[in-house]
Design an enzyme around this catalytic site. Structure first.
Site, PDB file in Angstrom:
ATOM      1  N   GLU A 296      -5.430   6.892  -2.012  1.00 54.65           N
ATOM      2  CA  GLU A 296      -5.619   6.229  -1.670  1.00 54.65           C
ATOM      3  C   GLU A 296      -5.921   5.397  -1.619  1.00 54.65           C
ATOM      4  O   GLU A 296      -5.439   3.315  -1.579  1.00 54.65           O
ATOM      5  CB  GLU A 296      -6.269   6.355  -0.670  1.00 54.65           C
ATOM      6  CG  GLU A 296      -6.089   6.708   0.762  1.00 54.65           C
ATOM      7  CD  GLU A 296      -4.563   6.460   1.717  1.00 54.65           C
ATOM      8  OE1 GLU A 296      -4.741   5.201   2.198  1.00 54.65           O
ATOM      9  OE2 GLU A 296      -4.019   7.071   1.904  1.00 54.65           O
TER      10      GLU A 296
ATOM     11  N   HIS B  67       1.038  -1.559  -0.056  1.00 55.67           N
ATOM     12  CA  HIS B  67      -0.124  -0.079  -0.144  1.00 55.67           C
ATOM     13  C   HIS B  67       0.765   1.513  -0.050  1.00 55.67           C
ATOM     14  O   HIS B  67       0.806   2.324  -0.959  1.00 55.67           O
ATOM     15  CB  HIS B  67      -0.963   0.065   1.593  1.00 55.67           C
ATOM     16  CG  HIS B  67      -1.713   1.162   1.445  1.00 55.67           C
ATOM     17  ND1 HIS B  67      -2.641   1.642   1.072  1.00 55.67           N
ATOM     18  CD2 HIS B  67      -1.539   2.287   2.077  1.00 55.67           C
ATOM     19  CE1 HIS B  67      -3.438   2.905   1.014  1.00 55.67           C
ATOM     20  NE2 HIS B  67      -2.381   3.383   1.649  1.00 55.67           N
ATOM     21  N   GLU B  68       1.714   1.640   0.648  1.00 53.29           N
ATOM     22  CA  GLU B  68       2.572   2.428   0.988  1.00 53.29           C
ATOM     23  C   GLU B  68       3.194   2.983  -0.309  1.00 53.29           C
ATOM     24  O   GLU B  68       3.576   3.834  -0.505  1.00 53.29           O
ATOM     25  CB  GLU B  68       3.485   2.417   2.440  1.00 53.29           C
ATOM     26  CG  GLU B  68       3.039   2.339   3.448  1.00 53.29           C
ATOM     27  CD  GLU B  68       1.841   3.490   3.535  1.00 53.29           C
ATOM     28  OE1 GLU B  68       2.793   4.145   3.034  1.00 53.29           O
ATOM     29  OE2 GLU B  68       0.831   3.593   4.390  1.00 53.29           O
TER      30      GLU B  68
ATOM     31  N   HIS C 209      -9.693   9.362   3.597  1.00 55.26           N
ATOM     32  CA  HIS C 209      -9.431   7.424   4.039  1.00 55.26           C
ATOM     33  C   HIS C 209     -10.823   7.024   4.082  1.00 55.26           C
ATOM     34  O   HIS C 209     -11.811   5.868   3.860  1.00 55.26           O
ATOM     35  CB  HIS C 209      -9.133   7.334   4.845  1.00 55.26           C
ATOM     36  CG  HIS C 209      -7.402   7.442   5.305  1.00 55.26           C
ATOM     37  ND1 HIS C 209      -7.229   8.526   5.226  1.00 55.26           N
ATOM     38  CD2 HIS C 209      -6.526   6.425   4.728  1.00 55.26           C
ATOM     39  CE1 HIS C 209      -5.845   8.494   5.370  1.00 55.26           C
ATOM     40  NE2 HIS C 209      -5.148   6.635   4.826  1.00 55.26           N
TER      41      HIS C 209
ATOM     42  N   HIS D 190       1.412   4.806  -2.702  1.00 55.27           N
ATOM     43  CA  HIS D 190       1.865   6.053  -2.736  1.00 55.27           C
ATOM     44  C   HIS D 190       2.897   6.350  -3.583  1.00 55.27           C
ATOM     45  O   HIS D 190       3.017   8.174  -4.006  1.00 55.27           O
ATOM     46  CB  HIS D 190       2.067   6.198  -1.530  1.00 55.27           C
ATOM     47  CG  HIS D 190       0.555   6.512  -0.367  1.00 55.27           C
ATOM     48  ND1 HIS D 190      -0.354   6.948  -1.398  1.00 55.27           N
ATOM     49  CD2 HIS D 190      -0.012   5.754   0.056  1.00 55.27           C
ATOM     50  CE1 HIS D 190      -2.000   6.964  -0.696  1.00 55.27           C
ATOM     51  NE2 HIS D 190      -0.706   5.913   0.666  1.00 55.27           N
TER      52      HIS D 190
ATOM     53  N   TYR E  39      -3.179  14.753  -2.552  1.00 56.90           N
ATOM     54  CA  TYR E  39      -3.799  14.052  -0.760  1.00 56.90           C
ATOM     55  C   TYR E  39      -4.514  14.967  -0.761  1.00 56.90           C
ATOM     56  O   TYR E  39      -4.129  14.794   0.935  1.00 56.90           O
ATOM     57  CB  TYR E  39      -2.073  13.550  -0.140  1.00 56.90           C
ATOM     58  CG  TYR E  39      -2.509  12.435   0.899  1.00 56.90           C
ATOM     59  CD1 TYR E  39      -2.936  11.319   0.275  1.00 56.90           C
ATOM     60  CD2 TYR E  39      -2.703  12.595   2.139  1.00 56.90           C
ATOM     61  CE1 TYR E  39      -3.657   9.891   0.417  1.00 56.90           C
ATOM     62  CE2 TYR E  39      -2.745  11.214   2.873  1.00 56.90           C
ATOM     63  CZ  TYR E  39      -3.672  10.163   1.885  1.00 56.90           C
ATOM     64  OH  TYR E  39      -3.805   9.289   3.273  1.00 56.90           O
TER      65      TYR E  39
ATOM     66  N   ASP F 234      -9.242  14.746   7.640  1.00 52.45           N
ATOM     67  CA  ASP F 234      -8.275  13.433   7.061  1.00 52.45           C
ATOM     68  C   ASP F 234      -7.930  14.267   5.551  1.00 52.45           C
ATOM     69  O   ASP F 234      -8.195  13.755   4.666  1.00 52.45           O
ATOM     70  CB  ASP F 234      -9.359  12.097   7.401  1.00 52.45           C
ATOM     71  CG  ASP F 234      -8.918  11.657   6.528  1.00 52.45           C
ATOM     72  OD1 ASP F 234      -7.714  11.250   6.618  1.00 52.45           O
ATOM     73  OD2 ASP F 234      -9.499  10.238   6.440  1.00 52.45           O
TER      74      ASP F 234
END
Length: 466
Positions: free
Chosen positions: A196, A172-173, A274, A176, A187, A269
């Protein structure tokens, strides 16, 4: 506001655990990992905001890795200093430290996936070395990409396991980093939710590829195994059923949404990145299942082609991204163009049309925005509060919702306060106080950006007539 936000997702630091989860943890367990992680995130944010343009979060120079090492894992030793001490690189044996060796396995598998499936060398396509740091902070319950490297906390051992333990957190990271190197989605708002979602798509594809699973057999969970026994959570997100991944007194209930009708407008957020990522997540699952077979060869190939197509920009919204995937399907999976289009329509997104919600009334809005204007020649004070949930059908409300959705106005207000020349109030001019998601920012009139001026005007207008 700095234009760098238009160019890269990196400076916004993409965290794996949403801030609303950490705040719920802090409220339910004041002595637990929630407050410490929030404080660590705040320190990182303040450090980042103080940096000159183009600088990174590194506190020390990056040590040289072994020549031609595809990846290197560093140990922060419980400190919040990056990158830490290099402890293992590609080609070196296991160290016996679980976090180090899990990170090594995760980054190696992720790089191998992109090389073998997409013929892509690292996240930038040019073989950029992957820098990973583990043991970041004390009981740090998060993982993030900081624009230059991947960083993982150890969790608290009560609610969260090590963030290196589920391999898909690493993937996942890394996603990015891929987005930063390709589409550059900012973002915040809908582009941030897409940012995301792309990372969750990468996580799902890598996880299924390693397990040899088909789209039909996959569980579509992201972060499975991240929570300790006794925590009522299957994972951090369920791509197939957004909003169902967890329901625990310490975490709260999963608030993700899976349809544009339920789009959440908020200043929290980074504009709900998210929360609203569940919408494109569910579209991807529907497409993957309808195409059938192995996800990374079907819908995954389409999404990857869309990222590399040049059809996306930093502020592409859901509809623009959907259109890019339909166009990519024409090249990659010509027999499934309508399958991809139908998947987006099933979550309320019409490819190519602005994603403003049903009947042109904007997405379902939540939260309260308050503006207070004081001073001026007459020394008057006006207070206006607007509940975003009450704005459907009002053209001014639609404009306000779009403004809050498309821009991170809280960050813009903070930036305006830092960057304005002569920041003190001037004689006979107004001062404005913006209260966004419970946080107040006070600005002199001359510091307002055009979007903040419009925001103030809309709220004052709406608040005075409601």
């Amino acid at each position: 506001m700095s234009t760098s936000r238009e160019q890269t997702s990196g400076p916004d630091r993409c965290g794996f655990v949403p801030p609303y989860v950490l705040r719920h943890l802090a409220a339910s367990r004041p002595d637990g990992c929630g407050p410490r992680t929030l404080l660590a995130d705040q320190r990182l944010r303040e450090h980042r905001e103080a940096l000159p343009p183009g600088a990174t979060l590194r506190t020390t120079a990056l040590p040289a890795a072994p020549e031609a090492a595809a990846w290197t894992v560093h140990d922060a030793g419980g400190l919040e200093q990056l990158p830490g001490t290099p402890v293992r690189a590609a080609g070196q044996p296991a160290t016996g430290d679980p976090a180090v060796d899990e990170a090594a396995a995760g980054i190696e598998a992720t790089l191998r996936f992109f090389a073998e499936v997409h013929d892509r060398a690292s996240y930038d396509g040019a073989g950029a070395p992957a820098v990973v740091t583990v043991h970041f902070g004390r009981d740090y319950a998060n993982a993030f990409w900081d624009g230059t490297q991947l960083v993982f906390g150890d969790g608290d051992g009560e609610v969260f396991e090590r963030f290196t333990k589920p391999l898909d957190v690493m993937a996942h990271e890394f996603g990015h980093a891929l987005t930063q190197a390709t589409a550059g989605l900012v973002y915040e708002g809908q582009p941030g939710a897409l940012n995301e979602s792309v990372s969750d798509v990468v996580a799902a594809c890598v996880k299924q590829w390693l397990a040899g699973e088909s789209a039909a057999d996959a569980d579509w969970l992201v972060g499975e195994g991240l929570f300790r026994p006794g925590v009522q959570a299957r994972a951090l997100r369920d791509m197939a059923a957004p909003g169902t991944a967890y329901d625990d007194p310490r975490l709260g209930r999963d608030p993700q949404v899976g349809h544009l009708d339920d789009f959440v407008v908020t200043t929290d957020d980074n504009g709900g990145v998210h929360l609203n990522s569940g919408i494109p997540n569910r579209a991807f699952v529907l497409a993957a299942r309808a195409v059938g077979g192995r996800t990374w060869e079907g819908a995954g190939a389409v999404w990857h082609a869309a990222l590399l197509s040049g059809d996306l920009g930093p502020r592409t919204d859901f509809a623009g991204f959907a259109a890019a995937t339909v166009s990519a399907a024409e090249r990659v999976l010509p027999d499934h163009v309508e399958t991809v289009r139908a998947a987006w329509r099933d979550v309320g997104v019409e490819p190519g049309r602005p994603s403003t919600g049903p009947a042109g009334q904007g997405p379902a809005a939540t939260g309260v925005v308050e503006v207070r204007r004081s001073g001026g020649f007459a020394g008057t004070r006006v207070v206006a509060r607007v509940d975003l949930a009450d704005l459907a059908g009002d053209p001014r409300g639609d404009e306000l919702v779009r403004l809050l959705t498309e821009r991170d106005v809280r960050a813009e207000a903070l930036g305006a306060g830092r960057e304005a020349a002569g920041g003190a109030p001037q004689p006979d001019r107004f001062s404005y106080a913006f209260v966004l998601d419970g946080e107040e920012v006070v600005l002199p009139e001359q510091a307002l950006t055009p979007s903040l001026q419009r925001l103030a005007g809309l709220v004052l207008d709406l608040g005075s007539t409601r």
